[in-house]
Design an enzyme around this catalytic site. Structure first.
Site, mmCIF file in Angstrom:
data_model
loop_
_atom_site.group_PDB
_atom_site.id
_atom_site.type_symbol
_atom_site.label_atom_id
_atom_site.label_comp_id
_atom_site.label_asym_id
_atom_site.label_seq_id
_atom_site.Cartn_x
_atom_site.Cartn_y
_atom_site.Cartn_z
ATOM 1 N N LYS A 1 2.653 2.227 2.349
ATOM 2 C CA LYS A 1 2.489 2.891 3.656
ATOM 3 C C LYS A 1 3.610 2.424 4.565
ATOM 4 C CE LYS A 1 -1.871 4.626 5.043
ATOM 5 N NZ LYS A 1 -3.000 4.599 5.951
ATOM 6 N N LYS B 1 0.839 -1.213 0.000
ATOM 7 C CA LYS B 1 0.000 0.000 0.000
ATOM 8 C C LYS B 1 0.868 1.255 0.000
ATOM 9 C CE LYS B 1 -3.255 -0.062 3.301
ATOM 10 N NZ LYS B 1 -3.903 -0.444 4.597
HETATM 11 N N1 C2G Z 1 -10.174 7.330 9.353
HETATM 12 C C1 C2G Z 1 -11.158 8.240 9.750
HETATM 13 N N2 C2G Z 1 -10.794 9.480 10.129
HETATM 14 C C2 C2G Z 1 -9.482 9.849 10.136
HETATM 15 C C3 C2G Z 1 -8.484 8.931 9.748
HETATM 16 C C4 C2G Z 1 -8.858 7.656 9.364
HETATM 17 O O1 C2G Z 1 -12.356 7.921 9.749
HETATM 18 N N3 C2G Z 1 -9.166 11.123 10.516
HETATM 19 C C5 C2G Z 1 -10.606 5.996 8.925
HETATM 20 C C6 C2G Z 1 -10.253 5.694 7.468
HETATM 21 O O2 C2G Z 1 -11.219 6.269 6.585
HETATM 22 C C7 C2G Z 1 -10.292 4.168 7.464
HETATM 23 C C8 C2G Z 1 -9.828 3.815 8.905
HETATM 24 O O3 C2G Z 1 -9.933 5.021 9.680
HETATM 25 O O4 C2G Z 1 -11.630 3.714 7.277
HETATM 26 C C9 C2G Z 1 -8.403 3.332 8.946
HETATM 27 O O5 C2G Z 1 -7.605 4.315 8.317
HETATM 28 P P1 C2G Z 1 -6.086 3.887 7.910
HETATM 29 O O6 C2G Z 1 -5.438 3.256 9.064
HETATM 30 O O7 C2G Z 1 -5.465 5.056 7.229
HETATM 31 O O8 C2G Z 1 -6.391 2.723 6.859
HETATM 32 P P2 C2G Z 1 -6.140 2.756 5.287
HETATM 33 O O9 C2G Z 1 -4.712 2.969 5.005
HETATM 34 O O10 C2G Z 1 -7.153 3.660 4.727
HETATM 35 O O11 C2G Z 1 -6.411 1.221 4.901
HETATM 36 O O12 C2G Z 1 -8.366 -2.355 2.565
HETATM 37 C C10 C2G Z 1 -8.606 -1.116 3.206
HETATM 38 C C11 C2G Z 1 -7.331 -0.530 3.701
HETATM 39 O O13 C2G Z 1 -6.664 -1.441 4.556
HETATM 40 C C12 C2G Z 1 -7.630 0.770 4.444
#
Ligand code: C2G
Length: 146
Positions: A50, A48
Site C-alpha cells: 500500500k 501490504k
Molecule cells: N473501511 C470501511 N469502509 C470503507 C473503507 C474502509 O469500513 N469504505 C474500513 C476497512 O474495512 C477497515 C478500515 O476501514 O476495517 C481501515 O481500512 P484501510 O485503511 O483500508 O485498512 P486496511 O488496508 O484494510 O488495513 O491488519 C489489518 C490491516 O491493517 C487493515
C-alpha cells in the site's frame, strides 16, 4: 460492583481519512467502552503493498484526536494482533467485512466482528478522482499552448 470496561480494537492504514474510516471507528467504539486503533506504519504498508499519501505520524495524529478513540498504537506487522489483544485485555476485535474470515483465529482470544464497509468511498477512489481531476487541466493547457 464496578462494571467491567469492554475494550475494542481495530486496525487499518486510514490514509486520506474519509467517512468510511470514521464510520467503522465510530461503530467499533459503540460496541464497547474503550477503543484502541492499530495504525499501519509506513514500513508495514510497504509490506501490504500500500503506497500511502499521508505519513504514519500524521495518520496517527488525526485518529488520536477523534473523541471516540481512546488509544492509538502502531501496527508494524500482521502477527502482532494476538499479542495486542492479550496485552490490552481486548474483548472485541473489529474489521470491515472486506476482511471477513481473515482473522477468525483471534476468536480464541476475543469476540471477532466484521462490520459492513461504507459504500461508495475508498482511499483508492479518492486517489483516482484526484488523478482524473488533474488530467483535464493538463490537456487543456497542452491544447492551449499549440
Ligand atoms: N473501511 C470501511 N469502509 C470503507 C473503507 C474502509 O469500513 N469504505 C474500513 C476497512 O474495512 C477497515 C478500515 O476501514 O476495517 C481501515 O481500512 P484501510 O485503511 O483500508 O485498512 P486496511 O488496508 O484494510 O488495513 O491488519 C489489518 C490491516 O491493517 C487493515
Amino acid at each position: 460492583m464496578q462494571k467491567q470496561l469492554k475494550t475494542v480494537i481495530t486496525y487499518g492504514t486510514f490514509d486520506l481519512f474519509h467517512i468510511g474510516h470514521l464510520n467503522i471507528l465510530k461503530r467499533a467504539k459503540m460496541l464497547g467502552d474503550r477503543l484502541i486503533v492499530g495504525i499501519s506504519t509506513d514500513t508495514f504498508n510497504l509490506q501490504k503493498n500500500k503506497k500511502t499519501v499521508i505519513p504514519y505520524s500524521e495518520r496517527a495524529e488525526i485518529i488520536s484526536h477523534l473523541r471516540f478513540v481512546d488509544q492509538v498504537i502502531p501496527e508494524s506487522c500482521w502477527e502482532q494482533k494476538h499479542k495486542d489483544i492479550i496485552q490490552h485485555n481486548v474483548d472485541i476485535f473489529v474489521m470491515g467485512h472486506d476482511w471477513e474470515g481473515k482473522f477468525d483465529s483471534l476468536s480464541a482470544l476475543c469476540n471477532v466482528k466484521y462490520l459492513p464497509r461504507t459504500k461508495g468511498i475508498s482511499t483508492t477512489k479518492i486517489k483516482s478522482s484526484l488523478k482524473q481531476h488533474k488530467e483535464p487541466q493538463v490537456s487543456k493547457l497542452v491544447a492551449f499552448s499549440h
